[in-house]
Design an enzyme around this catalytic site. Structure first.
Site, PDB file in Angstrom:
ATOM      1  N   GLY A  13      60.477  22.571  44.949  1.00 44.17           N
ATOM      2  CA  GLY A  13      61.447  22.485  46.053  1.00 44.17           C
ATOM      3  C   GLY A  13      61.932  23.819  46.580  1.00 44.17           C
ATOM      4  N   ASN A  15      60.644  25.534  49.046  1.00 46.94           N
ATOM      5  CA  ASN A  15      60.654  25.452  50.514  1.00 46.94           C
ATOM      6  C   ASN A  15      61.863  24.662  51.000  1.00 46.94           C
ATOM      7  OD1 ASN A  15      58.217  26.707  51.944  1.00 46.94           O
ATOM      8  ND2 ASN A  15      57.289  25.697  50.172  1.00 46.94           N
ATOM      9  N   LYS A  92      52.188  12.818  47.694  1.00 45.54           N
ATOM     10  CA  LYS A  92      51.851  11.399  47.826  1.00 45.54           C
ATOM     11  C   LYS A  92      51.470  11.167  49.279  1.00 45.54           C
ATOM     12  CE  LYS A  92      51.983   6.990  46.694  1.00 45.54           C
ATOM     13  NZ  LYS A  92      53.035   6.040  46.467  1.00 45.54           N
ATOM     14  N   ASN A 108      54.420  18.748  57.883  1.00 47.32           N
ATOM     15  CA  ASN A 108      54.037  19.120  56.522  1.00 47.32           C
ATOM     16  C   ASN A 108      53.666  20.596  56.493  1.00 47.32           C
ATOM     17  OD1 ASN A 108      53.198  18.705  53.746  1.00 47.32           O
ATOM     18  ND2 ASN A 108      51.080  18.758  54.465  1.00 47.32           N
ATOM     19  N   HIS A 110      51.052  23.195  54.525  1.00 49.31           N
ATOM     20  CA  HIS A 110      49.872  23.266  53.660  1.00 49.31           C
ATOM     21  C   HIS A 110      49.636  24.746  53.317  1.00 49.31           C
ATOM     22  CE1 HIS A 110      46.070  22.031  51.927  1.00 49.31           C
ATOM     23  NE2 HIS A 110      45.541  23.108  52.485  1.00 49.31           N
ATOM     24  N   GLU A 180      55.339  31.020  53.357  1.00 49.95           N
ATOM     25  CA  GLU A 180      55.848  29.659  53.593  1.00 49.95           C
ATOM     26  C   GLU A 180      57.364  29.650  53.759  1.00 49.95           C
ATOM     27  OE1 GLU A 180      54.374  26.364  51.229  1.00 49.95           O
ATOM     28  OE2 GLU A 180      52.861  27.675  50.387  1.00 49.95           O
TER      29      GLU A 180
END
Ligand code: GRF
Length: 198
Positions: A13, A15, A92, A108, A110, A180
């Site tokens: 967590g 990010n 998930k 999202n 990546h 990120e």
């Protein structure tokens, strides 16, 4: 535009924490209303508690089935008037019912430069190991919309980092994570300012 954000995470967590700090400092106008995690041991949950953000543990295991899990997530999102879903290390695949309901409202991150090193088999350290083994000079992070196919949705922005001097996959991972942490908040800001269209 100001968004009511829900973050979905399964792991550390970091990010999530960076985005939450950007909201609290006023860099972002939006608010993180809640964190959904699917793993009781997720460190993301502890971070949320420390940040005074509501947490929900929702998984197929807690709800009894994948269908119930999706229904529960949608119920929580609707009850809290969530209009932007941010995935940050959520391990998930989302149910298509969820994706349809929040079409173009799920993003999202990546940890590679998609379309390279993306798809079902590329997650976590597997991505960084592949980048390292392929002797790539650069890697980075990609923020994209989520659709039904792994890592396939419209690319919103990428952050690039030189990894040519990295001595291990772990070093690649650390360099990418640094990118990120800045990229996610910067992209959210551009979404708020409509400089990036969803
Ligand atoms: C990040 O590398 C992200 O790109 C990937 O999962 C990792 C999550 O890291 N999807 P953290 O949980 O935010 O620390």
């Amino acid at each position: 535009m100001k968004y009511s954000i829900a973050v979905l995470a399964s792991g550390s967590g970091s990010n999530f924490q960076k985005i939450a700090e950007s909201c609290k400092s006023g860099y972002l106008e939006s608010d993180i209303k809640l964190l959904i995690h699917n793993n009781e041991k997720a460190k993301a949950k502890d971070r949320a508690i420390a940040l005074d953000i509501d947490t929900y543990h929702i998984s197929a295991k807690t709800e009894g089935s994948v269908e119930e899990e999706t229904s529960k997530i949608l119920e929580v999102l609707e009850k809290n008037s969530i209009d932007l879903v941010v995935l940050a290390g959520y391990m998930k695949k989302l149910d298509s019912k969820f994706i349809q309901k929040y079409k173009d409202r799920i993003i999202n991150i990546h940890p590679a430069l998609l379309p390279k090193f993306g798809g079902q088999n590329y997650y976590g350290m597997k991505v960084h190991r592949a980048v390292f083994e392929c002797l790539e000079d650069v890697s980075g992070a990609t923020i994209h919309l989520v659709d039904e196919v792994y890592d396939n949705g419209k690319i919103l922005e990428q952050g690039i980092v030189d990894v040519s001097e990295a001595k291990s996959a772990e070093e690649v991972a650390a360099l990418v994570l640094e990118v990120e942490h800045k990229l996610y908040s910067d992209v959210l800001k551009k979404i708020e300012e409509e400089k990036i269209e969803l």
